[in-house]
Write a protein that holds these residues in place. Sequence first.
Motif, PDB file in Angstrom:
ATOM      1  N   LEU A 117      13.162   7.517  -1.367  1.00 55.07           N
ATOM      2  CA  LEU A 117      14.196   6.869  -2.164  1.00 55.07           C
ATOM      3  C   LEU A 117      13.699   6.581  -3.585  1.00 55.07           C
ATOM      4  O   LEU A 117      14.431   6.767  -4.560  1.00 55.07           O
ATOM      5  CB  LEU A 117      14.644   5.574  -1.484  1.00 55.07           C
ATOM      6  N   ALA A 118      12.448   6.125  -3.690  1.00 54.17           N
ATOM      7  CA  ALA A 118      11.869   5.878  -5.015  1.00 54.17           C
ATOM      8  C   ALA A 118      11.837   7.166  -5.830  1.00 54.17           C
ATOM      9  O   ALA A 118      12.115   7.157  -7.045  1.00 54.17           O
ATOM     10  CB  ALA A 118      10.464   5.297  -4.876  1.00 54.17           C
ATOM     11  N   ASN A 119      11.502   8.270  -5.178  1.00 52.10           N
ATOM     12  CA  ASN A 119      11.495   9.555  -5.873  1.00 52.10           C
ATOM     13  C   ASN A 119      12.901   9.935  -6.346  1.00 52.10           C
ATOM     14  O   ASN A 119      13.075  10.512  -7.425  1.00 52.10           O
ATOM     15  CB  ASN A 119      10.939  10.638  -4.949  1.00 52.10           C
ATOM     16  N   GLN A 120      13.897   9.602  -5.545  1.00 49.16           N
ATOM     17  CA  GLN A 120      15.274   9.942  -5.913  1.00 49.16           C
ATOM     18  C   GLN A 120      15.764   9.138  -7.119  1.00 49.16           C
ATOM     19  O   GLN A 120      16.476   9.671  -7.974  1.00 49.16           O
ATOM     20  CB  GLN A 120      16.205   9.697  -4.722  1.00 49.16           C
ATOM     21  N   VAL A 121      15.379   7.855  -7.190  1.00 50.41           N
ATOM     22  CA  VAL A 121      15.870   7.009  -8.288  1.00 50.41           C
ATOM     23  C   VAL A 121      14.923   6.967  -9.476  1.00 50.41           C
ATOM     24  O   VAL A 121      15.216   6.352 -10.495  1.00 50.41           O
ATOM     25  CB  VAL A 121      16.157   5.566  -7.799  1.00 50.41           C
ATOM     26  N   GLY A 122      13.756   7.621  -9.355  1.00 53.28           N
ATOM     27  CA  GLY A 122      12.850   7.739 -10.490  1.00 53.28           C
ATOM     28  C   GLY A 122      11.969   6.532 -10.732  1.00 53.28           C
ATOM     29  O   GLY A 122      11.680   6.205 -11.887  1.00 53.28           O
ATOM     30  N   LEU A 123      11.508   5.867  -9.651  1.00 55.30           N
ATOM     31  CA  LEU A 123      10.667   4.684  -9.800  1.00 55.30           C
ATOM     32  C   LEU A 123       9.280   4.903  -9.204  1.00 55.30           C
ATOM     33  O   LEU A 123       9.133   5.594  -8.184  1.00 55.30           O
ATOM     34  CB  LEU A 123      11.306   3.485  -9.088  1.00 55.30           C
ATOM     35  N   PRO A 124       8.256   4.283  -9.804  1.00 58.99           N
ATOM     36  CA  PRO A 124       6.934   4.252  -9.166  1.00 58.99           C
ATOM     37  C   PRO A 124       6.986   3.324  -7.953  1.00 58.99           C
ATOM     38  O   PRO A 124       7.918   2.523  -7.806  1.00 58.99           O
ATOM     39  CB  PRO A 124       6.019   3.690 -10.256  1.00 58.99           C
ATOM     40  N   ILE A 125       5.985   3.424  -7.091  1.00 61.87           N
ATOM     41  CA  ILE A 125       5.953   2.598  -5.889  1.00 61.87           C
ATOM     42  C   ILE A 125       4.779   1.616  -5.931  1.00 61.87           C
ATOM     43  O   ILE A 125       3.757   1.871  -6.567  1.00 61.87           O
ATOM     44  CB  ILE A 125       5.868   3.456  -4.604  1.00 61.87           C
ATOM     45  N   ILE A 126       4.961   0.481  -5.259  1.00 60.09           N
ATOM     46  CA  ILE A 126       3.916  -0.529  -5.104  1.00 60.09           C
ATOM     47  C   ILE A 126       3.551  -0.578  -3.632  1.00 60.09           C
ATOM     48  O   ILE A 126       4.401  -0.900  -2.793  1.00 60.09           O
ATOM     49  CB  ILE A 126       4.398  -1.901  -5.592  1.00 60.09           C
ATOM     50  N   ILE A 127       2.295  -0.265  -3.313  1.00 59.19           N
ATOM     51  CA  ILE A 127       1.877  -0.094  -1.920  1.00 59.19           C
ATOM     52  C   ILE A 127       1.073  -1.283  -1.420  1.00 59.19           C
ATOM     53  O   ILE A 127       0.098  -1.716  -2.051  1.00 59.19           O
ATOM     54  CB  ILE A 127       1.071   1.205  -1.747  1.00 59.19           C
ATOM     55  N   HIS A 128       1.487  -1.771  -0.252  1.00 59.18           N
ATOM     56  CA  HIS A 128       0.738  -2.767   0.520  1.00 59.18           C
ATOM     57  C   HIS A 128       0.002  -2.013   1.622  1.00 59.18           C
ATOM     58  O   HIS A 128       0.613  -1.286   2.407  1.00 59.18           O
ATOM     59  CB  HIS A 128       1.710  -3.779   1.129  1.00 59.18           C
ATOM     60  N   ASN A 129      -1.311  -2.188   1.685  1.00 63.30           N
ATOM     61  CA  ASN A 129      -2.124  -1.511   2.697  1.00 63.30           C
ATOM     62  C   ASN A 129      -3.128  -2.502   3.265  1.00 63.30           C
ATOM     63  O   ASN A 129      -4.009  -2.978   2.547  1.00 63.30           O
ATOM     64  CB  ASN A 129      -2.850  -0.316   2.069  1.00 63.30           C
TER      65      ASN A 129
END
Length: 254
Positions: A117-129
């Motif tokens: 979805l982030a790729n579709q709307v053009g946003l970077p992602i914030i990852i919790h690991n």
Amino acid sequence: MIWDTHAHLDDQDYEEDFQDVLSRMESAGISRVTNVGYDFASSKRSLRLAQNHDFIYAAIGIHPHNAEGVTNEVLDQLQDMAKQPKVLAWGEIGLDYYRDLSPRSLQKDIFVRQIELANQVGLPIIIHNRDAHQDVLEIVKAHPPKFGGVFHCYSGSWEMAKILLNIGFYLSFAGPVTFKNARHTVEVAKNAPLDRILVETDSPYLSPEPRRGKRNEPAYVREVVKKLAEIRELSLEDMAQQTMHNAEKLFGLT
């Protein structure tokens, strides 16, 4: 001028003194904050905060703790929300095998769907690991973010960091880098390229020394910048400027 790239100012811990928190932030030279959602309700609150304050930006998404019960309707609503101008990232998303509050298979499914979805709307992602290094690596390799991303409060090894840096991720450091037992985190902070380092508080959690164990707030990200400057043998001003520039690049505000 410092950017706290990950905070939760919508948390109830700030209900009684929110304006004081903002005043202390301003006094400490913290000029921008990314307020990060972890479910649908907090994502809405983050957007509202961002719309009401020029210096606050929003990230929206579903934390792995909250993966269970997420419907297609919720994801559709988040996708619509992501189109608002003050939304700069999709997150926090990822995997958490420490608490296991949602089934691991479901965590992975919701993680992948949100990357897409982030790729579709053009946003970077914030990852919790947390305690899920291998599965997180496999997912981001198979489903790379098209618009970049950051591993928030990075806690992995330097070996893992090198892989993530090669993929194109940023690494964000929070209060734990100031702890006396933070040998692995300090190693990563020392060796990561300067143009891939971000700073954050994860407020109200993870207060840096000397406030460890107390409520965190954006003003205290200055201690993180100070520690990174010490590790890299730079001035606080130079480290602040570098991390600000990095955040601007990741979030598309250059």
